[in-house]
Design an enzyme around this catalytic site. Sequence first.
Site, PDB file in Angstrom:
ATOM      1  N   ARG A   1       9.481  17.457  -1.367  1.00 38.71           N
ATOM      2  CA  ARG A   1       9.897  15.870  -0.535  1.00 38.71           C
ATOM      3  C   ARG A   1      11.645  15.398  -0.810  1.00 38.71           C
ATOM      4  O   ARG A   1      11.871  14.474  -0.602  1.00 38.71           O
ATOM      5  CB  ARG A   1       9.140  14.771  -1.157  1.00 38.71           C
ATOM      6  CG  ARG A   1       9.185  14.731  -2.942  1.00 38.71           C
ATOM      7  CD  ARG A   1       7.946  13.663  -3.166  1.00 38.71           C
ATOM      8  NE  ARG A   1       8.026  13.022  -4.437  1.00 38.71           N
ATOM      9  CZ  ARG A   1       7.722  12.049  -5.286  1.00 38.71           C
ATOM     10  NH1 ARG A   1       7.815  11.254  -4.525  1.00 38.71           N
ATOM     11  NH2 ARG A   1       7.658  12.152  -6.084  1.00 38.71           N
TER      12      ARG A   1
ATOM     13  N   GLU B   1      -4.268  10.345   3.025  1.00 42.31           N
ATOM     14  CA  GLU B   1      -2.969  11.433   2.442  1.00 42.31           C
ATOM     15  C   GLU B   1      -4.479  12.647   2.865  1.00 42.31           C
ATOM     16  O   GLU B   1      -5.111  12.601   2.109  1.00 42.31           O
ATOM     17  CB  GLU B   1      -2.590  11.283   1.595  1.00 42.31           C
ATOM     18  CG  GLU B   1      -1.600  10.166   1.174  1.00 42.31           C
ATOM     19  CD  GLU B   1      -1.483  10.084  -0.487  1.00 42.31           C
ATOM     20  OE1 GLU B   1      -1.634  11.112  -1.248  1.00 42.31           O
ATOM     21  OE2 GLU B   1      -0.979   8.693  -0.833  1.00 42.31           O
TER      22      GLU B   1
ATOM     23  N   HIS C   1       1.240  12.189   2.408  1.00 45.74           N
ATOM     24  CA  HIS C   1       1.372  11.077   1.520  1.00 45.74           C
ATOM     25  C   HIS C   1       1.569  10.027   2.868  1.00 45.74           C
ATOM     26  O   HIS C   1       2.833   9.268   2.259  1.00 45.74           O
ATOM     27  CB  HIS C   1       2.358  11.404   0.795  1.00 45.74           C
ATOM     28  CG  HIS C   1       2.261  10.444  -0.406  1.00 45.74           C
ATOM     29  ND1 HIS C   1       1.853   9.078  -0.442  1.00 45.74           N
ATOM     30  CD2 HIS C   1       2.086  10.376  -1.690  1.00 45.74           C
ATOM     31  CE1 HIS C   1       1.764   7.910  -1.921  1.00 45.74           C
ATOM     32  NE2 HIS C   1       1.872   8.791  -2.134  1.00 45.74           N
TER      33      HIS C   1
ATOM     34  N   GLN D   1       6.564  15.129 -10.138  1.00 48.83           N
ATOM     35  CA  GLN D   1       5.393  13.982  -9.457  1.00 48.83           C
ATOM     36  C   GLN D   1       5.811  14.665  -8.381  1.00 48.83           C
ATOM     37  O   GLN D   1       6.675  15.149  -7.844  1.00 48.83           O
ATOM     38  CB  GLN D   1       5.759  13.019  -9.532  1.00 48.83           C
ATOM     39  CG  GLN D   1       5.008  12.381  -8.237  1.00 48.83           C
ATOM     40  CD  GLN D   1       2.753  11.695  -9.050  1.00 48.83           C
ATOM     41  OE1 GLN D   1       2.977  11.868 -10.619  1.00 48.83           O
ATOM     42  NE2 GLN D   1       2.268  10.620  -9.007  1.00 48.83           N
TER      43      GLN D   1
END
Length: 332
Positions: free
Chosen positions: A107, A289, A185, A102
């Site tokens: 990140r 986003e 995001h 995901q």
Amino acid sequence: MSSERVPVELSQGVNGLDKIILRETRGSSAEKSNFFFIFYLFLLLRGFQVYLFGGHVTSWKNDHGEELLFVSSKALFKPPKAIRGGIPICFPQFSNHGPLEQHGFARNRFWSIDTDRPAFPTNSSSKAHIDLILRSSEEDMKIWPHSYEFRLRVALGPGGDLMLTSRIRNTNTDGKPFTFTFAYHTYFSVSDISEVRVEGLETLDYLDNLQNKERFTEQGDAITFETELDKIYLSTPTKIAILDHEKKRTFVIRKDGLPDAVVWNPWDKKAKAMADFGDDEYKHMLCVEAAAIEKPITLKPGEEWRGRQELSAVPSSYCSGQLDPQKVLLGS
């Protein structure tokens, strides 16, 4: 990173992890760390905070010291789990739009300070900035067999705007191109989600992630929130406004190289299902986003892509009828 332009302090943060603090001459400050919140006892008014873990902005404050980004009180801050809130960077995949985990892996990686950076074009004259870099690793190559350099500049503008500029370069030596999707995001802090509206996306087509990415056309004159919402708006304008009626504040998102925009709020059931998210915190956050999703970016070896977003927070008097959303959207 030049201390002649902006005072820079590198120190140990929580759990001994490095943090970087930037301060403008007027007293504004910015902090980068790779773990947990850093609480200031000195005067932190306007500024931002970034973690080296994830290259992840977790705080952005205005002149009054008010927090403008949302980070969950239950965020785990335990690598490799991504931090819940702030501005996670989704690369090389947004959500489940591909075979990777995901939102990709950027990140979940530890970034480095970019001390040997090339010229970094920017529209801002701000000296309060930091440059980070993420390069492909052996771990990455096992799941995404491409060589890349991802340079990120986080900057604070003279008016307190927060600017993120990403530059992604294909450094493959085998002649192969690669393709990716991308998103900032961003979790915005809002007073009450039921008192918030998003302007600038009306009449546009979107993919509804709650209906198997089926394509629809937005019918309302603004986006409001009464239940879970997870939509990817396509071919969006370069400016989007988030109006927070209760706080009488408007966030303005300006973006370049990012044609799509994701709007997400998990609402109550999904909030309760997330271990790193408070049951009622959905009321106080909204993700809008800046993204490139519908048409993935393809880079040949040596080519570079650039995507930028600029966030500003301006006072408004929407409740008294003094704010014209079109002036926000169409103005400079």
